[in-house]
Scaffold this motif. Structure first.
Motif, PDB file in Angstrom:
ATOM      1  N   GLN A 166      36.618  51.728  37.640  1.00  0.00           N
ATOM      2  CA  GLN A 166      35.598  51.121  36.776  1.00  0.00           C
ATOM      3  C   GLN A 166      34.305  50.895  37.543  1.00  0.00           C
ATOM      4  OE1 GLN A 166      36.137  47.307  34.282  1.00  0.00           O
ATOM      5  NE2 GLN A 166      34.851  46.672  36.006  1.00  0.00           N
ATOM      6  N   GLY A 167      34.415  50.336  38.756  1.00  0.00           N
ATOM      7  CA  GLY A 167      33.219  50.090  39.554  1.00  0.00           C
ATOM      8  C   GLY A 167      32.487  51.366  39.908  1.00  0.00           C
ATOM      9  N   MET A 199      33.497  45.415  41.319  1.00  0.00           N
ATOM     10  CA  MET A 199      34.922  45.423  41.674  1.00  0.00           C
ATOM     11  C   MET A 199      35.432  44.016  41.972  1.00  0.00           C
ATOM     12  SD  MET A 199      35.177  48.763  44.139  1.00  0.00           S
ATOM     13  CE  MET A 199      34.255  50.252  43.736  1.00  0.00           C
ATOM     14  N   GLU A 200      34.610  43.203  42.627  1.00  0.00           N
ATOM     15  CA  GLU A 200      35.044  41.829  42.915  1.00  0.00           C
ATOM     16  C   GLU A 200      35.268  41.059  41.619  1.00  0.00           C
ATOM     17  OE1 GLU A 200      33.950  37.976  45.652  1.00  0.00           O
ATOM     18  OE2 GLU A 200      33.406  40.005  46.225  1.00  0.00           O
ATOM     19  N   SER A 201      34.389  41.258  40.656  1.00  0.00           N
ATOM     20  CA  SER A 201      34.572  40.617  39.359  1.00  0.00           C
ATOM     21  C   SER A 201      35.876  41.072  38.712  1.00  0.00           C
ATOM     22  CB  SER A 201      33.377  40.954  38.458  1.00  0.00           C
ATOM     23  OG  SER A 201      33.493  40.313  37.211  1.00  0.00           O
ATOM     24  N   GLY A 202      36.187  42.362  38.834  1.00  0.00           N
ATOM     25  CA  GLY A 202      37.434  42.881  38.279  1.00  0.00           C
ATOM     26  C   GLY A 202      38.660  42.298  38.946  1.00  0.00           C
ATOM     27  N   VAL A 203      38.611  42.113  40.266  1.00  0.00           N
ATOM     28  CA  VAL A 203      39.741  41.518  40.989  1.00  0.00           C
ATOM     29  C   VAL A 203      39.930  40.057  40.584  1.00  0.00           C
ATOM     30  CG1 VAL A 203      40.586  40.844  43.264  1.00  0.00           C
ATOM     31  CG2 VAL A 203      39.617  43.113  42.932  1.00  0.00           C
ATOM     32  N   LEU A 204      38.829  39.346  40.350  1.00  0.00           N
ATOM     33  CA  LEU A 204      38.947  37.957  39.896  1.00  0.00           C
ATOM     34  C   LEU A 204      39.626  37.884  38.533  1.00  0.00           C
ATOM     35  CD1 LEU A 204      35.499  36.461  40.989  1.00  0.00           C
ATOM     36  CD2 LEU A 204      37.724  36.191  42.089  1.00  0.00           C
ATOM     37  N   VAL A 205      39.372  38.873  37.678  1.00  0.00           N
ATOM     38  CA  VAL A 205      40.075  38.950  36.388  1.00  0.00           C
ATOM     39  C   VAL A 205      41.571  39.157  36.625  1.00  0.00           C
ATOM     40  CG1 VAL A 205      40.375  40.282  34.270  1.00  0.00           C
ATOM     41  CG2 VAL A 205      38.083  39.788  35.108  1.00  0.00           C
ATOM     42  N   ALA A 206      41.901  40.079  37.525  1.00  0.00           N
ATOM     43  CA  ALA A 206      43.313  40.345  37.828  1.00  0.00           C
ATOM     44  C   ALA A 206      43.997  39.098  38.384  1.00  0.00           C
ATOM     45  CB  ALA A 206      43.406  41.500  38.831  1.00  0.00           C
ATOM     46  N   MET A 207      43.296  38.334  39.207  1.00  0.00           N
ATOM     47  CA  MET A 207      43.873  37.107  39.769  1.00  0.00           C
ATOM     48  C   MET A 207      44.062  36.046  38.695  1.00  0.00           C
ATOM     49  SD  MET A 207      41.737  37.064  43.371  1.00  0.00           S
ATOM     50  CE  MET A 207      42.759  35.915  44.300  1.00  0.00           C
ATOM     51  N   PHE A 265      24.045  51.340  45.614  1.00  0.00           N
ATOM     52  CA  PHE A 265      25.290  51.691  44.930  1.00  0.00           C
ATOM     53  C   PHE A 265      26.452  50.838  45.441  1.00  0.00           C
ATOM     54  CE2 PHE A 265      29.262  54.131  45.151  1.00  0.00           C
ATOM     55  CZ  PHE A 265      29.530  54.258  43.791  1.00  0.00           C
ATOM     56  N   PHE A 266      26.585  50.716  46.767  1.00  0.00           N
ATOM     57  CA  PHE A 266      27.689  49.941  47.330  1.00  0.00           C
ATOM     58  C   PHE A 266      27.603  48.475  46.915  1.00  0.00           C
ATOM     59  CE2 PHE A 266      28.749  53.539  49.887  1.00  0.00           C
ATOM     60  CZ  PHE A 266      30.056  53.330  50.308  1.00  0.00           C
ATOM     61  N   ILE A 267      26.400  47.902  46.941  1.00  0.00           N
ATOM     62  CA  ILE A 267      26.239  46.489  46.601  1.00  0.00           C
ATOM     63  C   ILE A 267      26.658  46.236  45.157  1.00  0.00           C
ATOM     64  CG2 ILE A 267      24.512  44.694  46.176  1.00  0.00           C
ATOM     65  CD1 ILE A 267      23.045  45.730  48.673  1.00  0.00           C
ATOM     66  N   HIS A 268      26.131  47.020  44.242  1.00  0.00           N
ATOM     67  CA  HIS A 268      26.417  46.774  42.821  1.00  0.00           C
ATOM     68  C   HIS A 268      27.832  47.198  42.438  1.00  0.00           C
ATOM     69  CE1 HIS A 268      22.416  45.419  41.767  1.00  0.00           C
ATOM     70  NE2 HIS A 268      21.906  46.411  42.469  1.00  0.00           N
TER      71      HIS A 268
END
Length: 315
Positions: free
Chosen positions: A155-156, A114-122, A106-109
């Motif tokens: 979302q994550g 979440m990292e993908s979402g932060v890259l969108v925000a950036m 669960f933590f890995i996926h």
């Protein structure tokens, strides 16, 4: 064949056996060395980034606040994977409890999402900084950044919570050997004796939804950025505009390229040796957390200056 039903939530006797890197058992301790170095780099680099941003009020700006989110996620992502992987490769600690396996998965996926979402925000931050520079801090004020962070987190959590819940409904047979170095979703699903159509479909849908939508938004953002930069007169001004998002482009490539390659080899690369797939999947979770701080440290003047100042003072 005896089967173990997971319809109840109390099965302390069920555990999995993590092989590590199948086919390379004799050299796994050597493979663990570069993985350990990557983990140390991830810990030191991301903690340094967080410390610098936390202690310097001048860096409490949208770009650096998103960078702090990225560093926090990278710390959790690397720490969810590396310790158990290194234990498997170095000291043959192959057993992992069923519940612990689901938590790790669960933590890995979830934090990859979440990292993908932060890259969108950036990417959106880069768009606002270049296309609406005079209103940058007005549009992305701290409250908006906080809401974006909460949205990425929710979302994550929401999308990935169903992974362990759906796995609890499966029936596992005596063969509970995972040909992997950590608890990866599809590797666990393949061990089930019962029908896994829902698990496979949901896993594929989440991957396509998260990555597909995120990559689409990033592509649109950079298309608009490119359009705006090409309208800027003067080569030096264009170069400065491009350099504003240079670090983010590098981080995007480091995160998505190995991830997409690993995803394609897992679902469609049936002729790719299994140990290659396991190595790619492991590196995908350790390389971005290790390289992201280096990318921002080298390409972002404010970060690099403060890192040098820390070491200069200590020296």
């Amino acid at each position: 064949m005896m089967a173990l039903s997971n319809s109840s939530w109390s099965l302390p006797q069920l555990s999995f056996f993590l092989v590590g890197i199948p086919g390379l058992e004799e050299s796994q301790h050597w493979i663990a060395l570069p993985l350990g170095v990557l983990y140390i780099l991830a810990l030191v680099g991301n903690i340094t980034i967080l410390f610098i941003i936390w202690t310097d009020p001048s860096l409490h700006q949208p770009m650096y606040l998103f960078l702090a989110m990225l560093a926090s996620i990278d710390l959790i992502l690397a720490s969810s994977t590396a310790p158990k992987t290194l234990a498997v490769l170095l000291v043959q600690a192959h057993d992992i409890g069923y519940t612990v396996c689901l938590i790790q998965m669960f933590f890995i996926h979830a934090f990859s999402s979440m990292e993908s979402g932060v890259l969108v925000a950036m990417a959106l931050d880069c768009y606002v900084a270049i296309c609406h520079p005079l209103h940058h801090c007005t549009i992305l004020h701290p409250e908006v950044i906080g809401c974006i962070g909460v949205a990425v987190l929710v979302q994550g959590l929401l999308l990935l919570t169903l992974f362990p819940i759906l796995l609890r409904r499966l029936i596992f047979c005596e063969a509970t050997i995972i040909g992997h170095a950590y608890c990866e979703h599809m590797a666990v699903v393949k061990l089930a004796c019962s029908d896994t159509t829902v698990n496979r479909a949901y896993g594929l849908a989440v991957a396509l939804l998260v990555v597909g939508l995120d990559v689409l938004v990033i592509a649109i953002s950079y298309a608009l950025i490119l359009q705006a930069v090409l309208k800027v007169p003067g080569g030096e001004a264009r170069l400065k505009a491009f350099s504003t998002c240079g670090s983010h482009v590098c981080v995007i490539l480091v995160f998505y390229v190995p991830g997409v390659f690993s995803f394609l080899t897992h679902h469609f690369g049936h002729h790719v040796p299994h140990h290659i797939h396991v190595l790619l999947a492991t590196l995908y979770l350790l390389v971005p957390p290790a390289l992201n701080p280096l990318v921002y440290g080298v390409k972002t003047r404010q970060i690099s200056q403060r890192v040098l100042r820390i070491f200069y003072i200590k020296a």
